[in-house]
Design an enzyme around this catalytic site. Structure first.
Site, mmCIF file in Angstrom:
data_model
loop_
_atom_site.group_PDB
_atom_site.id
_atom_site.type_symbol
_atom_site.label_atom_id
_atom_site.label_comp_id
_atom_site.label_asym_id
_atom_site.label_seq_id
_atom_site.Cartn_x
_atom_site.Cartn_y
_atom_site.Cartn_z
ATOM 1 N N SER A 16 0.798 -1.230 0.000
ATOM 2 C CA SER A 16 0.000 0.000 0.000
ATOM 3 C C SER A 16 0.830 1.280 0.000
ATOM 4 C CB SER A 16 -0.945 0.009 1.206
ATOM 5 O OG SER A 16 -0.198 -0.057 2.386
ATOM 6 N N THR B 285 -2.302 3.872 3.830
ATOM 7 C CA THR B 285 -1.304 4.939 3.803
ATOM 8 C C THR B 285 -0.384 4.859 5.011
ATOM 9 O OG1 THR B 285 -3.249 6.241 3.250
ATOM 10 C CG2 THR B 285 -1.202 7.465 3.653
ATOM 11 N N ARG C 69 -6.847 8.545 -10.597
ATOM 12 C CA ARG C 69 -7.449 8.909 -9.293
ATOM 13 C C ARG C 69 -6.374 9.358 -8.304
ATOM 14 N NH1 ARG C 69 -6.751 7.061 -3.728
ATOM 15 N NH2 ARG C 69 -8.697 7.393 -2.647
ATOM 16 N N VAL C 70 -6.680 10.414 -7.584
ATOM 17 C CA VAL C 70 -5.792 10.909 -6.532
ATOM 18 C C VAL C 70 -6.584 10.903 -5.220
ATOM 19 C CG1 VAL C 70 -4.626 12.988 -5.673
ATOM 20 C CG2 VAL C 70 -4.350 12.302 -8.064
ATOM 21 N N GLY C 71 -5.942 10.476 -4.156
ATOM 22 C CA GLY C 71 -6.630 10.390 -2.865
ATOM 23 C C GLY C 71 -6.363 11.596 -1.987
ATOM 24 N N ASP C 72 -6.509 11.398 -0.691
ATOM 25 C CA ASP C 72 -6.328 12.484 0.278
ATOM 26 C C ASP C 72 -4.856 12.740 0.618
ATOM 27 O OD1 ASP C 72 -6.303 9.896 1.469
ATOM 28 O OD2 ASP C 72 -6.520 10.797 3.458
ATOM 29 N N THR D 116 -5.645 8.072 7.451
ATOM 30 C CA THR D 116 -5.482 6.870 6.640
ATOM 31 C C THR D 116 -6.875 6.324 6.340
ATOM 32 O OG1 THR D 116 -4.544 4.641 6.575
ATOM 33 C CG2 THR D 116 -5.242 5.434 8.720
ATOM 34 N N GLY D 117 -6.978 5.563 5.274
ATOM 35 C CA GLY D 117 -8.275 4.986 4.926
ATOM 36 C C GLY D 117 -8.753 5.500 3.585
ATOM 37 N N THR E 28 1.607 7.049 -0.081
ATOM 38 C CA THR E 28 0.775 5.866 -0.380
ATOM 39 C C THR E 28 0.764 5.550 -1.876
ATOM 40 O OG1 THR E 28 -1.448 4.949 -0.093
ATOM 41 C CG2 THR E 28 -1.336 7.245 -0.688
#
Ligand code: GLY
Length: 327
Positions: A84, A187, A215-218, A238-239, A205
């Site tokens: 991850s 993450t 796609r991009v996360g937080d 995280t999550g 991450t």
């Protein structure tokens, strides 16, 4: 028989003493009683133990929190077996590993990279964005070009053995569903206070497994995956990033601490806000970590199962279970 009974009794006593000491220790470390606890570093999940070791080498020799949070998470990025974080992470649905990272220091300087491919240490590229450019966030091929222009090496585009196996299995059904607490969205977020009482944070991450390409996360978004205000505290998340992005989660945790909440209560309130904005909250996991200017820390998660690693002068790198909204 008597000896065996004595041995069992002694083991039970030792176990309860250990549990008592651990509870006592966590109470001590999380309440500063007016005295700043420093240095302290904490990071998400079990891979945090090795990362904290890397960070502690710097913190224990009077190094800066900024150096510590960079070098700390580099340990995780280096681990090609980690599914991850870093280039060994699970790919998106097109079979590409794309990386997100961010870093922030005590001066409020910050940098991030998103959708970055084939670079081993996105966290160091994020730091370079912070220190060498007038920008905060670089993405995709631009971020990769920036990294290469600054001496980073282009790594081969190969999946780790385990990631490849998992991807082939996933392709059979090609169903997208983030799984709670299973290491496909975990993450590493790290926050630290150094011997001078300065705070910094980092987050890195490979993002959600089998996400849409692009796609991009937080994690690379300052204020979502991680945030630092040296007057108040630091937080990381995280999550499932989409749920954290909807509430600017880490910024919210820091602002709640500014209003006087303890790190634990700030994380809990942020999870409650997240629940109110995400009707699907029962199907996802999110966890927050927080550290205030006194060196007191806290954690809270949506689902049970979130844990974190803590290293301080009193607690020599141990795992702790976070409290959670759902049991
Ligand atoms: N929190 C990591 C991600 O959603 O990508």
């Amino acid at each position: 028989m008597t000896t065996r009974r004595k041995f069992l009794k002694l083991s039970a006593l030792m176990a309860s003493l250990f549990a008592f000491n651990k509870t006592k220790a966590i109470e001590t470390i999380s309440k500063s009683n007016g005295k700043q606890i420093k240095p302290v570093v904490l990071s998400t999940w079990k891979h945090g133990l090795a990362a904290n070791e890397g960070a502690w080498k710097i913190l224990s020799s009077n190094g800066s929190a900024l150096d510590a949070v960079e070098k700390g998470v580099m340990v995780t990025e280096d681990d090609f077996t980690n599914l991850s974080v870093g280039l060994g992470g699970l790919p998106d649905r097109d079979g590409c590993v794309t990386l997100d990272a961010s870093i922030m220091d005590e001066k409020g300087r910050c940098g991030g990279v998103a959708f970055l491919e084939r670079i081993k240490h996105p966290i160091s590229v994020a730091r370079l964005v912070m220190e060498k450019t007038a920008h905060v966030l670089l993405v995709g091929s631009g971020a990769q070009k920036f990294a290469l222009d600054n001496g980073f090496k282009l790594e081969p585009k190969t999946l780790s053995t385990e990631a490849e196996k998992a991807y082939k299995e996933w392709l059979k059904k090609s169903e997208y569903k983030p799984m709670i607490n299973i290491e496909n969205h975990d993450t590493i977020g790290m926050i630290a206070i150094d011997a001078n009482g300065n705070l910094s944070g980092s987050c890195t991450t490979s993002g959600l497994a089998y996400k849409i390409h692009g796609r991009v996360g937080d994690s690379p978004i300052i204020g979502a995956g991680m945030y630092v205000d040296n007057e108040v505290g630091a937080a990381c998340a995280t999550g499932v990033g989409e749920t954290v992005l909807r509430i600017c989660g880490s910024h919210l945790v820091v602002e709640l601490m500014r209003q006087g909440l303890s790190p634990d209560d700030a994380c809990k309130k942020a999870v409650e806000r997240l629940i109110s904005k995400n009707p699907n909250y029962k199907e996802v996991q999110v966890g927050f970590l927080a550290l205030n200017k006194n060196g007191e820390h806290g954690a809270y998660a949506l689902q049970k199962g979130f844990n974190y690693a803590l290293y301080s002068n009193e607690i020599k790198n141990q795992m702790f279970d976070s409290k959670s909204f759902l049991q």
